[in-house]
Structures are given as structure tokens and as C-alpha cells.
Design an enzyme around this catalytic site. Structure first.
Site, PDB file in Angstrom:
ATOM      1  N   HIS A 185       0.838  -1.210   0.000  1.00 32.39           N
ATOM      2  CA  HIS A 185       0.000   0.000   0.000  1.00 32.39           C
ATOM      3  C   HIS A 185       0.865   1.248   0.000  1.00 32.39           C
ATOM      4  O   HIS A 185       2.063   1.186   0.266  1.00 32.39           O
ATOM      5  CB  HIS A 185      -0.894   0.026   1.249  1.00 32.39           C
ATOM      6  CG  HIS A 185      -0.123   0.231   2.525  1.00 32.39           C
ATOM      7  ND1 HIS A 185       0.567  -0.785   3.149  1.00 32.39           N
ATOM      8  CD2 HIS A 185       0.095   1.340   3.274  1.00 32.39           C
ATOM      9  CE1 HIS A 185       1.164  -0.313   4.230  1.00 32.39           C
ATOM     10  NE2 HIS A 185       0.904   0.978   4.325  1.00 32.39           N
ATOM     11  N   VAL A 336      22.913  10.397  11.077  1.00 33.07           N
ATOM     12  CA  VAL A 336      22.949  10.772  12.494  1.00 33.07           C
ATOM     13  C   VAL A 336      23.862  11.983  12.748  1.00 33.07           C
ATOM     14  O   VAL A 336      23.551  13.063  12.255  1.00 33.07           O
ATOM     15  CB  VAL A 336      23.289   9.552  13.377  1.00 33.07           C
ATOM     16  CG1 VAL A 336      22.073   8.645  13.522  1.00 33.07           C
ATOM     17  CG2 VAL A 336      24.465   8.753  12.812  1.00 33.07           C
TER      18      VAL A 336
HETATM   19  P1  H2U Z   1       1.863   2.776   6.959  1.00 30.41           P
HETATM   20  O1  H2U Z   1       2.163   1.328   7.048  1.00 30.41           O
HETATM   21  O2  H2U Z   1       2.705   3.479   5.898  1.00 30.41           O
HETATM   22  O3  H2U Z   1       1.892   3.407   8.297  1.00 30.41           O
HETATM   23  O4  H2U Z   1       0.347   2.888   6.403  1.00 30.41           O
HETATM   24  C1  H2U Z   1      -0.748   2.198   6.959  1.00 30.41           C
HETATM   25  C2  H2U Z   1      -1.820   3.245   7.151  1.00 30.41           C
HETATM   26  O5  H2U Z   1      -3.085   2.574   7.293  1.00 30.41           O
HETATM   27  C3  H2U Z   1      -1.612   4.077   8.412  1.00 30.41           C
HETATM   28  O6  H2U Z   1      -1.496   5.431   8.038  1.00 30.41           O
HETATM   29  C4  H2U Z   1      -3.864   3.301   8.192  1.00 30.41           C
HETATM   30  C5  H2U Z   1      -2.878   3.821   9.223  1.00 30.41           C
HETATM   31  O7  H2U Z   1      -3.345   5.011   9.809  1.00 30.41           O
HETATM   32  N1  H2U Z   1      -4.887   2.422   8.763  1.00 30.41           N
HETATM   33  C6  H2U Z   1      -6.229   2.769   8.666  1.00 30.41           C
HETATM   34  O8  H2U Z   1      -6.532   3.818   8.122  1.00 30.41           O
HETATM   35  N2  H2U Z   1      -7.163   1.949   9.187  1.00 30.41           N
HETATM   36  C7  H2U Z   1      -6.911   0.789   9.846  1.00 30.41           C
HETATM   37  O9  H2U Z   1      -7.802   0.115  10.297  1.00 30.41           O
HETATM   38  C8  H2U Z   1      -5.504   0.350  10.018  1.00 30.41           C
HETATM   39  C9  H2U Z   1      -4.436   1.205   9.388  1.00 30.41           C
END
Ligand code: H2U
Ligand code: ZN
Length: 373
Positions: A185, A336
């Protein structure tokens, strides 16, 4: 001092000159200028020879179930807000349940001191699932499947760009880059303001066009295509290179060959070609250390919203790939001490990184027949 003058502030001939030794980028440290961000990077390639006894990251897990009904990004799963995902078969775009930007955030009051400034921040955050399977990544997806992702990138830019000046599409891949969910995603954050990096790229590209007459990155892509030493991949419509000023070891820049300002402008042929070059690049990345290569990537195009009416001819659409790995699947580059307190520093030269990526096979290591001997 002019923004792009050498940082010592002295003309070259007034500076003390060390003994004349023929300069070799891979042996002799030097600084390189990034015209897009108006900053410098210290290149010290000889540092790759130093032994490493520091942090080693764990290998990413290879056992991701194809479908996990408890994973909120999967088809048919229940998300944090109680909504049930459709049984999607291609891409799936939804509003982030934990958005960093919301459309109706109130404005902070007026500032009472120049050192305490705050402004309103409004926007929309979305999540885009690339594929219904959790155990697949872009390099292992088919070209039509990647093309569907590109089409959604273009349409979401158009949709949110009608209201907001900046639509940031970005993918964090791998736990090393803070990705919280193994399902393939990316995220889309549209904001009521130009984020800092966008503002700097806007100013520097505008100034370059005023001074030199054409868009900076169009000229840059043409130069690199002629010079060849930093080119990783070429196709009819696209070019992938390790920028002259790259900071991360295997950082790349993906550029269209013609002048394109924003993703929605890409023709059908250019989108198919983009899907193909993305697959080739990401396969090379995975092959480099035979791991699902972590990175953060994102698209930068001309501002949208009311800004889209203004003259944006200085903009050239591009994607940045920022992978953290340096030596192996488990040894990353750390930004860093010197980087946080002085300026960016890199260990191998961009030319060495480009050559390593260029010579890697374009068949994914996971799809290779196993040697039975
Ligand atoms: P990242 O792995 O890049 O954090 O992206 C996953 C996103 O999916 C994250 O921003 C969203 C999280 O807020 N999310 C939802 O909107 N609903 C959910 O139920 C789980 C994760
Ligand atoms: Zn950019």
C-alpha cells in the site's frame, strides 16, 4: 553569499590549494550541490573501506499470509473505524482512519511574536492498497496491475488536487522505513499548504528556469542520458538515475523524458511504460541484497488547487526513491551525527551505486529456479 555559491564563500583561486593530485571521485572526498533543494552533500567514498561492528537490523519476515482477515488492509476485513472493506480485486482507496490532516481543523490564533508562528493545517489523508494479496509487492506484480496503481495515483491527484495545493503520494516499504502493515500500500496526504520540501523545489525550479530558460529537471534528465554514468535504466519515455547529489546510498530519481508537470497528464502509453520501468527498477532493488528492498518513495509534481492556475512551467514531474540499505539486507545507512548537525554525507559515489544497480539482473531473484546441485 549567493544560495548556490561554493560554501566556503571564497572564489576557488583564493582558497589554499593542496598539492596537485589528480582528483578521483571514488578516492577523494568532495562536496556536491543539490540544485533542487539548494543544499550540499559530502561524498567520502573511501569510507566504505572501514569495518562495520555497528547495528545489524533483523531480516524482514518472509512468511506473510496471502489473506489475513484480521489485517485491516485486506479485502473483507474490518478497519479500525468499524467499516468493512469491500472484496476488492484490484486497487482499493480509502480515507485513513488515523489522518494526520483533516478538512475542518480550526486555525490557531494570530501570532503575538515572530518567534512563535503557527498557521492552519487542513487536508485529507487516504490509504491506497495496491493489490488484494498481502504477500505480494510491486516488483512481483504484473505490469497491468502496476498500471492500475499508476491510474489511481493520477486520479487521486486530480480529485484531491482540485481542492488542495499539494497532494503527496508516498510509499513506506518495509518495517525499516516505519511501514506499519505488510500489505502492499501507499498513502496520499493532501494539504492546504505547500510542505517544506515542495516549497524549496518550487522556488529552486522557478529560479533555475528564470536564469537558464528551461525546466531544471528536463535539462538534468537530458544531461544524464548523455553522460550515462549515473543512469540505471532507460525506456522510451522514462529515465532512472542515481542523482549526482544523491544522499542515500542507492537513492534514485525517476524522470519522464518529455516535459510533464503532473501525474494526470501522462498518456496511456507513458503509464504502461512507467509500470514497466518501475517493475524493472524495483526488481533490481530486490536483487541487490536478495531481500524485499525497503524504501520510502514519493511523487513530486507541480502544485495543484488554486496554484495550478499559476505558471508552473518550471516544474517537471518526478519520483524520488530513498532506500536506507548500505552494505547488506541488514546494514543500513544512518543519518545521524554529522548529518543531523552539519550536512548530509554519503559513503559510495553515486556513480558506483548506479553501476551496481545497472549491472543487476532484471529477473526477480525469488522467481529464479533453485540450484539443485
Ligand atoms: P503505513 O504502514 O505506511 O503506516 O500505512 C498504513 C496506514 O493505514 C496508516 O497510516 C492506516 C494507518 O493510519 N490504517 C487505517 O486507516 N485503518 C486501519 O484500520 C488500520 C491502518
Ligand atoms: Zn522532488
Amino acid at each position: 553569499m549567493a544560495a548556490n555559491a561554493a560554501p566556503s564563500g571564497k572564489p576557488e583561486e583564493q582558497r589554499p590549494q593542496p598539492e596537485a593530485v589528480a582528483f578521483q571521485a571514488s578516492e577523494h572526498q568532495h562536496i556536491r550541490y543539490n540544485p533542487l533543494l539548494d543544499e550540499w552533500v559530502l561524498v567520502s567514498a573511501h569510507r566504505m573501506k572501514r569495518p562495520w561492528q555497528g547495528h545489524v537490523d533483523p531480516l524482514p519476515t518472509d512468511t506473510i499470509p496471502r489473506h489475513d482477515p484480521k489485517n485491516p488492509l485486506c479485502p473483507g476485513a474490518v478497519r479500525a473505524n468499524g467499516e468493512v472493506n469491500p472484496n476488492y480485486e484490484g486497487t482499493f482507496l480509502f480515507n485513513n482512519d488515523f489522518p494526520a490532516l483533516q478538512p475542518d481543523a480550526p486555525s490557531p490564533g494570530p501570532s503575538d511574536h515572530p518567534l512563535f508562528r503557527a498557521e492552519a493545517a487542513r487536508g485529507v489523508c487516504k490509504v491506497l492498497c495496491f493489490h488484494p494479496w498481502s504477500d505480494i509487492t510491486l516488483p512481483l506484480m504484473s505490469i497491468p496491475e502496476i498500471r492500475a496503481v499508476i491510474d489511481t495515483w493520477a486520479s487521486v491527484t486530480e480529485e484531491l488536487g482540485s481542492q488542495y495545493p499539494w497532494v503527496q503520494i508516498f510509499e513506506n516499504k518495509g518495517t525499516m522505513m516505519g511501514c506499519s502493515n505488510p500489505h502492499p500500500h501507499c498513502q496520499v496526504w493532501a494539504s492546504s499548504f505547500l510542505p517544506d520540501l515542495a516549497r524549496r523545489e518550487e522556488q529552486n525550479q522557478r529560479t533555475y528556469k528564470k536564469q537558464h530558460g528551461g525546466p531544471m529537471l528536463l535539462e538534468y534528465g537530458r544531461q544524464e542520458a548523455e553522460r550515462k554514468e549515473r543512469v540505471v535504466l532507460e525506456s522510451e519515455h522514462w529515465l532512472v538515475l542515481v542523482p549526482f547529489w544523491a544522499v542515500w546510498p542507492f537513492q534514485t530519481l525517476l524522470l519522464p523524458r518529455r516535459h510533464v508537470k503532473r501525474l494526470p497528464e501522462l498518456s496511456s502509453v507513458e503509464r504502461d511504460d512507467l509500470a514497466s520501468i518501475m517493475k524493472r527498477l524495483l526488481t533490481k532493488y530486490d536483487n541487490l541484497f536478495e531481500t524485499s528492498f525497503p524504501y520510502s518513495m514519493g511523487w513530486h509534481g507541480a502544485p495543484t488547487g488554486a496554484e495550478a492556475e499559476a505558471d508552473c512551467d518550471h516544474w517537471q514531474l518526478h519520483a524520488h526513491y530513498y532506500p536506507p540499505l548500505l552494505r547488506s539486507a541488514t546494514i543500513r545507512k544512518f543519518m545521524v551525527g554529522y548529518e543531523l548537525l552539519a550536512q548530509a554525507q554519503r559513503d559510495l559515489t553515486p556513480e558506483q551505486a548506479a553501476e551496481r544497480l545497472r549491472t543487476l539482473p532484471e529477473d526477480h531473484y525469488k522467481l529464479q529456479p533453485k540450484d539443485s546441485s
